[in-house]
Write an enzyme that holds these catalytic residues in place. Sequence first.
Site, short mmCIF file in Angstrom:
data_model
loop_
_atom_site.label_atom_id
_atom_site.label_comp_id
_atom_site.label_asym_id
_atom_site.label_seq_id
_atom_site.Cartn_x
_atom_site.Cartn_y
_atom_site.Cartn_z
CE LYS A 35 37.88 44.15 33.51
NZ LYS A 35 38.80 44.20 34.65
CG ASN A 36 36.39 45.41 37.17
OD1 ASN A 36 37.02 44.43 36.75
ND2 ASN A 36 36.78 46.65 36.97
CG ASP A 46 38.49 51.16 35.28
OD1 ASP A 46 39.72 51.25 35.39
OD2 ASP A 46 37.80 50.37 35.95
NE ARG A 53 46.18 44.03 41.10
CZ ARG A 53 46.81 44.40 42.19
NH1 ARG A 53 48.09 44.26 42.29
NH2 ARG A 53 46.17 44.92 43.20
NE ARG A 99 43.02 41.85 31.14
CZ ARG A 99 43.27 43.01 31.74
NH1 ARG A 99 44.13 43.85 31.22
NH2 ARG A 99 42.67 43.33 32.86
CG ASP A 135 50.73 48.04 50.38
OD1 ASP A 135 50.31 47.95 49.21
OD2 ASP A 135 50.67 49.09 51.04
CG LEU A 136 46.58 48.95 50.92
CD1 LEU A 136 45.61 49.84 50.13
CD2 LEU A 136 46.97 49.64 52.22
NE ARG A 158 46.26 47.53 39.45
CZ ARG A 158 45.42 47.02 38.56
NH1 ARG A 158 45.77 46.88 37.33
NH2 ARG A 158 44.20 46.68 38.92
N PRO A 159 50.50 47.27 43.89
CG PRO A 159 50.88 48.92 45.49
CD PRO A 159 50.47 48.72 44.06
CB ILE A 190 43.58 55.88 40.47
CG1 ILE A 190 42.34 56.76 40.66
CG2 ILE A 190 43.51 54.58 41.28
CD1 ILE A 190 41.68 56.78 41.98
CB CYS A 242 49.48 45.22 34.97
SG CYS A 242 48.37 46.47 35.52
N1 EPU Z 1 46.96 50.10 46.22
C1 EPU Z 1 48.03 49.98 47.08
N2 EPU Z 1 48.17 48.81 47.79
C2 EPU Z 1 47.28 47.79 47.68
C3 EPU Z 1 46.16 47.93 46.81
C4 EPU Z 1 46.04 49.11 46.09
O1 EPU Z 1 48.87 50.88 47.17
O2 EPU Z 1 47.46 46.77 48.36
C5 EPU Z 1 46.82 51.34 45.44
C6 EPU Z 1 46.90 51.10 43.93
O3 EPU Z 1 48.24 51.04 43.48
C7 EPU Z 1 46.14 52.28 43.38
C8 EPU Z 1 45.08 52.55 44.46
O4 EPU Z 1 45.51 51.85 45.63
O5 EPU Z 1 46.99 53.40 43.29
C9 EPU Z 1 43.70 52.10 44.12
O6 EPU Z 1 43.73 50.81 43.57
P1 EPU Z 1 42.59 49.74 43.84
O7 EPU Z 1 43.09 48.73 44.82
O8 EPU Z 1 41.31 50.44 44.15
O9 EPU Z 1 42.47 49.07 42.40
P2 EPU Z 1 42.08 47.57 42.17
O10 EPU Z 1 41.12 47.14 43.18
O11 EPU Z 1 43.29 46.77 41.93
C10 EPU Z 1 39.93 47.96 40.71
C11 EPU Z 1 39.50 47.57 39.33
C12 EPU Z 1 40.29 48.39 38.32
C13 EPU Z 1 40.00 49.87 38.59
C14 EPU Z 1 40.39 50.22 40.03
C15 EPU Z 1 40.05 51.63 40.43
C16 EPU Z 1 38.87 45.27 39.54
C17 EPU Z 1 39.17 43.86 39.24
N3 EPU Z 1 39.76 46.16 39.13
O12 EPU Z 1 41.33 47.68 40.76
O13 EPU Z 1 39.79 48.04 37.04
O14 EPU Z 1 40.76 50.66 37.70
O15 EPU Z 1 39.69 49.34 40.94
O16 EPU Z 1 38.70 51.87 40.28
O17 EPU Z 1 37.84 45.59 40.12
C18 EPU Z 1 39.93 47.65 34.73
O18 EPU Z 1 38.81 47.10 34.80
O19 EPU Z 1 40.47 47.94 33.63
C19 EPU Z 1 40.64 47.97 35.96
C20 EPU Z 1 41.94 48.19 35.99
#
Ligand code: EPU
Length: 421
Positions: free
Chosen positions: A22-23, A307, A94, A400, A126-127, A123-124, A329, A118
Amino acid sequence: MDKFVINGGAKLSGSISVSGAKNSALKILAATILSDQKCIINNFPFIEDTNNAIEILRNLGATVDVDKVKKMVIVNPVGINKTSLDSLLVRKLRSSILFAGPILAKFGQVEMKHPGGCVIGKRPIDLFLDGFEKLGAEVEFIDDGFRLKAKFGKLKGTNIFFPQITVTGTETMMMTAVLAEGKTILNNCAMEPEIPALADYLNKCGAKIKGAGSHTIEIEGVEKIHGSYFDVIPDRIEAGTFVVMGLATQSEIKIENCNPEHLGAFLPILQKAGARLEVGKDYIITKPSQMKAVSVVTHEYPGFATDLQSPYTLLMTQVQNQSIVHEAIFEGRLFFTDQLNSMGANIIMCDPHRVVVNGPTKLYGKKLTSPDLRAGITMVLAGMIAEGTTTIENIYQIDRGYENIEARLQKLGVDIKRITS
Ligand code: EPU
């Protein structure tokens, strides 16, 4: 709303094939926007999240042909004529944020609603917004969303240092920089296998990306990229979940079409806990094992994947001794343990990031509600090892990410059925 009804206690046998990730598929769908030609995606998982992502592309004006039998999707991005993302679809997915970068890079502007929080955490974004600004976009906040505009009509290469490692943040900046003018260097990048897979795809389309899979990625901007094809990599989270399923039910099952190397710290930790596993190049066989508790802390790849935290926590309820599971995380990913306790588990929450699991405990069938994807599949596993009948509601959350899951589990001997209402 559909629900699953599971009668626990069955020993499993046979083999189960892992689907495309999926990812990975979601990122490739977003990346197709950058091309000027058709893109062919094979080993595609048809699940709720990817269906919604396909709808986002169609809503933008792309043509998307799907062949579920061949597990193939063909995207033609040439018809894209919109730069604003549909707000209903953005709310559903998301990871719709992944589409903002490629639209901005190709058309110089994009508008979308905030993808929102969620249940697993805030899930901010800002980055993402910081990265877009560094690449030369103006950010304007509008009515529960934002509008991005390339200041000089086109984005410009830059240096971005991620203060926190982010998977989709790394992928988004990598995609966005492909069509920017000049060189972009991304530092402190995430290294999840889906990232080099995305870079390989983009490079096949004519992008110039080096270093994906390490903490530093260099992207030399190009004028345009063409179409290509991609075989979605196996879903490492599905593979890891099936490994736990075999161990938790004390069954010998073969998990096929996976890449054990993509599981990072997961298999060594299971082996330390006493799991008997046969690990091949593209398969894993689980064997009945006498396991003991081992504490874990979730970590970015190649550390212990967040995950896989929920199935692992369930497994710890079935083994001797006490363990601490530290979810580093996301702050909302341990609340499902309440529902395992209602089945008979002994899990004590210390704070939203940490639980103490006391094992072994016998589980009993209960009525549960799936809060999110990974906790949801863990409840399916809990239902398999519990005595009696378990009912799981809100299984949209499981759909999902897991394709046709009940049929695949039934083939292994799991007594599971979907009740459609
Ligand atoms: N974060 C920020 N600001 C941002 C982005 C992220 O503070 O702008 C924080 C998040 O709140 C979190 C940390 O950075 O505490 C890491 O989050 P990351 O951005 O790596 O997560 P993601 O990219 O939104 C992906 C996967 C998730 C998986 C995480 C961690 C996808 C579509 N989603 O999420 O998958 O848990 O990386 O490996 O690739 C799932 O498949 O069930 C799932 C949630």
